[in-house]
Design a protein around this motif. Structure first.
Motif, mmCIF file in Angstrom:
data_model
loop_
_atom_site.group_PDB
_atom_site.id
_atom_site.type_symbol
_atom_site.label_atom_id
_atom_site.label_comp_id
_atom_site.label_asym_id
_atom_site.label_seq_id
_atom_site.Cartn_x
_atom_site.Cartn_y
_atom_site.Cartn_z
ATOM 1 N N TYR A 61 95.596 33.851 43.378
ATOM 2 C CA TYR A 61 94.639 33.064 44.158
ATOM 3 C C TYR A 61 93.740 32.231 43.251
ATOM 4 C CZ TYR A 61 90.715 32.075 47.257
ATOM 5 O OH TYR A 61 89.721 31.448 47.962
ATOM 6 N N VAL A 62 93.291 32.808 42.142
ATOM 7 C CA VAL A 62 92.474 32.050 41.188
ATOM 8 C C VAL A 62 93.283 30.903 40.587
ATOM 9 C CG1 VAL A 62 91.279 32.205 38.975
ATOM 10 C CG2 VAL A 62 90.955 33.985 40.671
ATOM 11 N N MET A 63 94.546 31.164 40.302
ATOM 12 C CA MET A 63 95.390 30.102 39.752
ATOM 13 C C MET A 63 95.571 28.966 40.760
ATOM 14 S SD MET A 63 99.245 30.372 38.216
ATOM 15 C CE MET A 63 99.915 30.821 39.821
ATOM 16 N N VAL A 64 95.769 29.316 42.033
ATOM 17 C CA VAL A 64 95.934 28.296 43.069
ATOM 18 C C VAL A 64 94.650 27.491 43.236
ATOM 19 C CG1 VAL A 64 96.307 27.949 45.533
ATOM 20 C CG2 VAL A 64 97.755 29.529 44.281
ATOM 21 N N ARG A 65 93.495 28.172 43.220
ATOM 22 C CA ARG A 65 92.221 27.451 43.344
ATOM 23 C C ARG A 65 91.976 26.543 42.148
ATOM 24 N NH1 ARG A 65 86.942 30.530 44.962
ATOM 25 N NH2 ARG A 65 86.334 28.334 44.879
ATOM 26 N N THR A 66 92.468 26.927 40.963
ATOM 27 C CA THR A 66 92.282 26.099 39.775
ATOM 28 C C THR A 66 93.182 24.874 39.805
ATOM 29 O OG1 THR A 66 91.730 28.103 38.531
ATOM 30 C CG2 THR A 66 92.255 26.134 37.267
ATOM 31 N N ILE A 67 94.414 25.052 40.288
ATOM 32 C CA ILE A 67 95.382 23.962 40.256
ATOM 33 C C ILE A 67 95.229 23.023 41.445
ATOM 34 C CG2 ILE A 67 97.866 23.460 40.263
ATOM 35 C CD1 ILE A 67 98.279 26.082 38.848
ATOM 36 N N SER A 68 94.719 23.529 42.560
ATOM 37 C CA SER A 68 94.684 22.739 43.791
ATOM 38 C C SER A 68 93.936 21.405 43.647
ATOM 39 C CB SER A 68 94.070 23.574 44.920
ATOM 40 O OG SER A 68 93.960 22.828 46.103
#
Length: 325
Positions: free
Chosen positions: A115-122
């Protein structure tokens, strides 16, 4: 090699933007994945325990002076205080994200990292997508610079808000499914408790019975049954059940079960009262939706049905009038 160099030297901006965007996205994914995902959790756990033990021993050596314990005076700088505040805020945000992920049905250890990775990449993905659209779509490329800047700002905001919005919608949908299947589960618990089963056995049996009709609630009941057998206190397992779901109806169930365990009320009687109340609430919600139906159908009727009706009724008269004159 010469062909590659020739391609990059002769390529236009519209051809280079997708390649550069792909390279940036892949690099960010690799960096975030390498920093978030633990490759060897046992080694990191042992290292953290060893470091904590060494810190405790060092603190004891520095605080023991002449057989007396004293607190050393430590003056923290502004940067240290800011860093401590940021760590506390990050810990609170991580705990909140874990609760939301659990309510959405993702309880694994890797869920928070993903989830943190998705929030960073989004945000990066949305901005790169806006950049590609700006230089490749002629209808957008012809707009003014102010319009393009507005598109970039909207895409950046959407990139920050999209993961939280999607996660919230998934959690809300799952909570609705849990609340919808709770009355049926309570009816089965009444039967199980009247047959002589305990709370953990009733949860396990009901979870097996509703696995086809209400799989989300079956999953939560199974996990709660396991925690009731493992944890030393039942209240802790019930609290975890409430935190994982976040449903107000389950909060009533947990509160009633806590009072039942404290005052010795029969489980079957408590479950029967809860099931009756929840069925009444579901009936009231259905009646409320039925009462809102006429007002909801007014706008579609005016926009789609009434013009057709007027056309059918007044069309022949208008045609005859035009033919007469």
């Amino acid at each position: 090699m010469n062909e590659i160099i020739k391609f990059f030297t002769e390529a236009s901006i519209a051809e280079l933007i997708p390649i550069g965007a792909s390279i940036i996205i892949v690099s960010v994914i690799f960096v975030v994945w390498a920093s978030v995902i633990e490759r060897d959790p046992m080694r990191s756990r042992v290292k953290a325990m060893t470091t904590h033990r060494d810190q405790i021993r060092a603190r004891q050596r520095h605080t023991q002076v002449g057989g007396k314990t004293r607190r050393p005076f430590q003056q923290k700088s502004l940067f240290s205080r800011v860093a401590a505040d940021l760590r506390r805020a990050r810990g609170a945000q991580a705990a909140k994200s874990r609760f939301t992920l659990a309510q959405a049905g993702w309880r694994s250890n890797e869920a928070l990292g993903v989830y943190v990775m998705v929030r960073t990449i989004s945000p990066l993905v949305w901005v790169v997508g806006a950049l590609i659209l700006t230089y490749t779509v002629p209808a957008i490329a012809e707009k003014s610079q102010l319009m393009k800047l507005g598109v970039f700002v909207l895409c950046t905001v959407a990139g920050f808000k999209a993961p939280d919005y999607v996660l919230g919608r998934i959690a809300k949908s799952r909570q609705t499914k849990l609340e919808r299947g709770l009355p049926d589960a309570l009816d089965l618990m009444v039967v199980c408790t009247e047959a002589g089963l305990g709370l953990d056995s009733a949860f396990d049996r009901v979870a097996g019975e509703i696995v086809e009709s209400h799989p989300e609630l079956s999953d939560e009941l199974t996990l709660t049954s396991v925690e009731l057998n493992i944890l030393p206190q039942r209240q802790e397992a019930l609290t975890n059940f409430l935190n994982r779901t976040g449903v107000s109806a389950i909060e009533s169930v947990v509160s009633t079960l806590s009072q039942t365990e404290r005052y010795g009320t029969p489980l079957s009687q408590s479950f029967r009262v809860l099931a009756s109340d929840f069925r009444d609430q579901r009936m009231l919600k259905a009646e409320e939706k039925a009462a809102r139906l006429p007002a909801t159908l007014t706008i579609p009727m005016v926009l789609f049905i009434m013009p057709c009706l007027f056309g059918v009724l007044l069309g022949p008269a208008i045609i005859q009038s035009m033919a007469a004159f």
